[in-house]
Design a protein around this motif. Structure first.
Motif, short mmCIF file in Angstrom:
data_model
loop_
_atom_site.label_atom_id
_atom_site.label_comp_id
_atom_site.label_asym_id
_atom_site.label_seq_id
_atom_site.Cartn_x
_atom_site.Cartn_y
_atom_site.Cartn_z
N VAL A 116 47.76 42.38 24.83
CA VAL A 116 46.91 41.91 23.74
C VAL A 116 45.47 42.25 24.12
CG1 VAL A 116 46.19 39.91 22.39
CG2 VAL A 116 48.54 40.04 23.25
N PRO A 117 44.79 43.10 23.31
CA PRO A 117 43.42 43.51 23.66
C PRO A 117 42.42 42.39 23.41
CG PRO A 117 44.06 44.46 21.56
CD PRO A 117 45.26 43.75 22.09
N GLU A 118 41.19 42.61 23.86
CA GLU A 118 40.12 41.65 23.63
C GLU A 118 39.89 41.53 22.13
OE1 GLU A 118 35.42 41.85 24.24
OE2 GLU A 118 36.54 41.89 26.12
N GLN A 119 39.69 40.26 21.69
CA GLN A 119 39.53 40.01 20.26
C GLN A 119 38.37 39.05 20.04
OE1 GLN A 119 43.12 38.51 18.46
NE2 GLN A 119 44.44 39.80 19.72
N LYS A 120 37.82 39.14 18.82
CA LYS A 120 36.77 38.21 18.43
C LYS A 120 37.26 37.51 17.18
CE LYS A 120 31.86 37.83 17.53
NZ LYS A 120 30.60 38.53 17.37
N ILE A 121 37.56 36.19 17.33
CA ILE A 121 38.08 35.40 16.21
C ILE A 121 37.14 34.24 15.96
CG2 ILE A 121 40.02 34.00 15.39
CD1 ILE A 121 41.85 35.66 17.18
N ASP A 122 36.57 34.18 14.74
CA ASP A 122 35.63 33.12 14.35
C ASP A 122 34.48 33.00 15.34
OD1 ASP A 122 37.10 32.45 12.07
OD2 ASP A 122 38.33 30.99 13.17
N GLY A 123 34.01 34.11 15.82
CA GLY A 123 32.87 34.12 16.71
C GLY A 123 33.22 33.83 18.16
N VAL A 124 34.49 33.66 18.45
CA VAL A 124 34.92 33.38 19.82
C VAL A 124 35.57 34.65 20.36
CG1 VAL A 124 36.44 31.99 21.28
CG2 VAL A 124 35.30 30.95 19.32
#
Length: 137
Positions: A116-124
């Motif tokens: 699972v790669p780096e992700q940005k969800i809701d600013g996190v």
């Protein structure tokens, strides 16, 4: 002389009561014993002798009642213990079945890595990670 009559009376009571009926036998023996004791102490007064016989029967019935209550209490305790043991036995049967099932299933199970790669969800920002996908065949 009086004691021999008492023994004859008790023997007759035993013969008529039979061996299977212990309660009437105990009542007759206690009544006869109470009557004989009262007769000896009262020097043959019929009223006191009758009261002694009745007292013997009452004592016998009281002891029978206490014995029945104790037996009832022991029966209830045994019943509850049996139920408890049955529940425990069912529990361990289920646990052992699940262990066996788990051991059988583990033979036919494979795990696939899913990066699972780096992700940005809701600013996190979530760091990259690896998840495992379990596949049963």
């Amino acid at each position: 002389m009086k004691m021999s009559r008492l023994l004859v009376l008790i023997t007759i009571c035993v013969l008529f009561a039979g061996c299977a009926a212990t309660r009437p036998l105990t009542d007759m023996a206690a009544g006869a014993g109470g009557g004989a004791l009262a007769s000896e102490l009262s020097k043959g007064d019929p009223g006191i002798t009758a009261a002694g016989a009745a007292g013997g029967v009452l004592i016998s019935e009281g002891l029978q009642y206490a014995s029945a209550q104790q037996a009832k209490k022991a029966e209830l305790a045994g019943y509850e213990k049996g139920r408890s043991d049955a529940v425990k036995q069912q529990y361990w049967i289920l646990i052992n079945q699940q262990k066996e099932k788990g051991q059988q299933q583990e033979q036919n199970v494979r795990y696939y890595e899913v990066p699972v790669p780096e992700q940005k969800i809701d600013g996190v920002i979530l760091n990259p990670t690896t998840k495992y996908l379990r596949i049963e065949e």
